[in-house]
Design a protein around this motif. Structure first.
Motif, PDB file in Angstrom:
ATOM      1  N   ALA A 166       0.843  -1.183   0.000  1.00 53.62           N
ATOM      2  CA  ALA A 166       0.000   0.000   0.000  1.00 53.62           C
ATOM      3  C   ALA A 166       0.884   1.241   0.000  1.00 53.62           C
ATOM      4  O   ALA A 166       1.621   1.497   0.957  1.00 53.62           O
ATOM      5  CB  ALA A 166      -0.909  -0.004   1.220  1.00 53.62           C
ATOM      6  N   GLU A 167       0.801   1.969  -1.064  1.00 55.91           N
ATOM      7  CA  GLU A 167       1.558   3.211  -1.162  1.00 55.91           C
ATOM      8  C   GLU A 167       0.581   4.359  -1.341  1.00 55.91           C
ATOM      9  O   GLU A 167      -0.506   4.196  -1.896  1.00 55.91           O
ATOM     10  CB  GLU A 167       2.506   3.159  -2.361  1.00 55.91           C
ATOM     11  CG  GLU A 167       3.579   2.108  -2.233  1.00 55.91           C
ATOM     12  CD  GLU A 167       4.473   2.073  -3.471  1.00 55.91           C
ATOM     13  OE1 GLU A 167       4.258   2.902  -4.385  1.00 55.91           O
ATOM     14  OE2 GLU A 167       5.353   1.225  -3.513  1.00 55.91           O
ATOM     15  N   ARG A 172      -3.758   7.771  -4.673  1.00 51.59           N
ATOM     16  CA  ARG A 172      -4.011   9.025  -5.379  1.00 51.59           C
ATOM     17  C   ARG A 172      -4.413   8.784  -6.848  1.00 51.59           C
ATOM     18  O   ARG A 172      -5.148   9.558  -7.425  1.00 51.59           O
ATOM     19  CB  ARG A 172      -2.762   9.910  -5.344  1.00 51.59           C
ATOM     20  CG  ARG A 172      -2.549  10.514  -3.996  1.00 51.59           C
ATOM     21  CD  ARG A 172      -1.415  11.522  -4.049  1.00 51.59           C
ATOM     22  NE  ARG A 172      -1.213  12.037  -2.722  1.00 51.59           N
ATOM     23  CZ  ARG A 172      -0.044  12.340  -2.198  1.00 51.59           C
ATOM     24  NH1 ARG A 172       1.053  12.199  -2.940  1.00 51.59           N
ATOM     25  NH2 ARG A 172       0.064  12.794  -0.987  1.00 51.59           N
ATOM     26  N   ARG A 173      -3.916   7.691  -7.456  1.00 49.95           N
ATOM     27  CA  ARG A 173      -4.240   7.411  -8.854  1.00 49.95           C
ATOM     28  C   ARG A 173      -5.680   6.943  -9.036  1.00 49.95           C
ATOM     29  O   ARG A 173      -6.157   6.805 -10.143  1.00 49.95           O
ATOM     30  CB  ARG A 173      -3.294   6.340  -9.404  1.00 49.95           C
ATOM     31  CG  ARG A 173      -1.977   6.913  -9.840  1.00 49.95           C
ATOM     32  CD  ARG A 173      -1.137   5.875 -10.511  1.00 49.95           C
ATOM     33  NE  ARG A 173      -0.316   5.286  -9.450  1.00 49.95           N
ATOM     34  CZ  ARG A 173       0.073   4.031  -9.377  1.00 49.95           C
ATOM     35  NH1 ARG A 173      -0.281   3.199 -10.321  1.00 49.95           N
ATOM     36  NH2 ARG A 173       0.806   3.592  -8.391  1.00 49.95           N
ATOM     37  N   GLN A 174      -6.388   6.640  -7.991  1.00 48.15           N
ATOM     38  CA  GLN A 174      -7.754   6.168  -8.101  1.00 48.15           C
ATOM     39  C   GLN A 174      -8.733   7.283  -8.493  1.00 48.15           C
ATOM     40  O   GLN A 174      -9.806   7.000  -9.000  1.00 48.15           O
ATOM     41  CB  GLN A 174      -8.213   5.553  -6.790  1.00 48.15           C
ATOM     42  CG  GLN A 174      -7.508   4.270  -6.464  1.00 48.15           C
ATOM     43  CD  GLN A 174      -7.999   3.654  -5.177  1.00 48.15           C
ATOM     44  OE1 GLN A 174      -8.960   4.140  -4.586  1.00 48.15           O
ATOM     45  NE2 GLN A 174      -7.337   2.615  -4.739  1.00 48.15           N
ATOM     46  N   PHE A 175      -8.377   8.498  -8.250  1.00 45.66           N
ATOM     47  CA  PHE A 175      -9.304   9.611  -8.524  1.00 45.66           C
ATOM     48  C   PHE A 175      -9.162  10.137  -9.878  1.00 45.66           C
ATOM     49  O   PHE A 175      -8.501  10.269 -10.664  1.00 45.66           O
ATOM     50  CB  PHE A 175      -9.151  10.727  -7.508  1.00 45.66           C
ATOM     51  CG  PHE A 175      -9.512  10.263  -6.126  1.00 45.66           C
ATOM     52  CD1 PHE A 175     -10.831  10.010  -5.804  1.00 45.66           C
ATOM     53  CD2 PHE A 175      -8.556  10.096  -5.159  1.00 45.66           C
ATOM     54  CE1 PHE A 175     -11.161   9.606  -4.515  1.00 45.66           C
ATOM     55  CE2 PHE A 175      -8.875   9.689  -3.896  1.00 45.66           C
ATOM     56  CZ  PHE A 175     -10.188   9.451  -3.567  1.00 45.66           C
TER      57      PHE A 175
END
Length: 175
Positions: A166-167, A172-175
């Protein structure tokens, strides 16, 4: 020319069997192939191919012989089918008196060819299914384990899982 006569032998044998079955069914019934029909077609094709490879006859004479034999076998099988079980009735869409002359001949040929084509397509698709699709499905079923439920040598059904790190950047790339 050899290949062409070989293909013609196979296709015309199937065509003659379909025509004989449609003729045996009569005007008002659409014939449906049964297991006996599939076996007879396979036997006729095997006999035609064997005689083509074995006997030293004129190839076009052999085609004529097998077309005649397959039509006669289909007529006999159609008579057996008629006594044991009838086919589905065909709707009579003709209005008024039957046409005469060439128009009447054309209507009768059209009705016959529709019944023959329906029978032939069912025979060909059934043979394709039983000769190609079924062995492939059986092989896939025997040699594969898509759900992972076959017994394993380790004695457990647990599968190793890759650890995800988990980084903050992955969130952040999910949004």
């Amino acid at each position: 020319m050899e290949t062409l006569s070989f293909i013609a032998l196979i296709l015309l044998t199937i065509l003659a069997y379909s025509g004989g079955s449609a003729a045996a069914a009569g005007k008002r019934v659409e014939p449906r192939p049964q297991a006996l029909d599939l076996w007879l077609v396979l036997v006729l094709l095997a006999g035609a191919v064997y005689s083509r490879l074995t006997f030293d006859l004129n190839r076009w004479l052999l085609i004529l012989i097998w077309v005649s034999v397959s039509a006669l076998v289909a007529l006999a099988a159609g008579r057996l089918r008629k006594t044991s079980e009838g086919g589905t009735p065909v709707k009579d869409v003709s209005e008024g008196p039957p046409a005469r002359g060439l128009k009447g001949l054309w209507q009768r040929w059209s009705d016959f060819s529709k019944r023959m084509g329906a029978f032939q397509s069912r025979v060909l698709l059934s043979l394709f299914f039983f000769l190609f699709v079924s062995p492939f499905a059986l092989a896939v079923r025997v040699f594969s384990d898509p759900l992972g439920i076959k017994p394993r040598a380790a004695g457990t059904f647990w599968q190793p899982r890759k650890e995800d790190v988990a980084e903050l950047e992955s969130y952040r790339r999910q949004f």
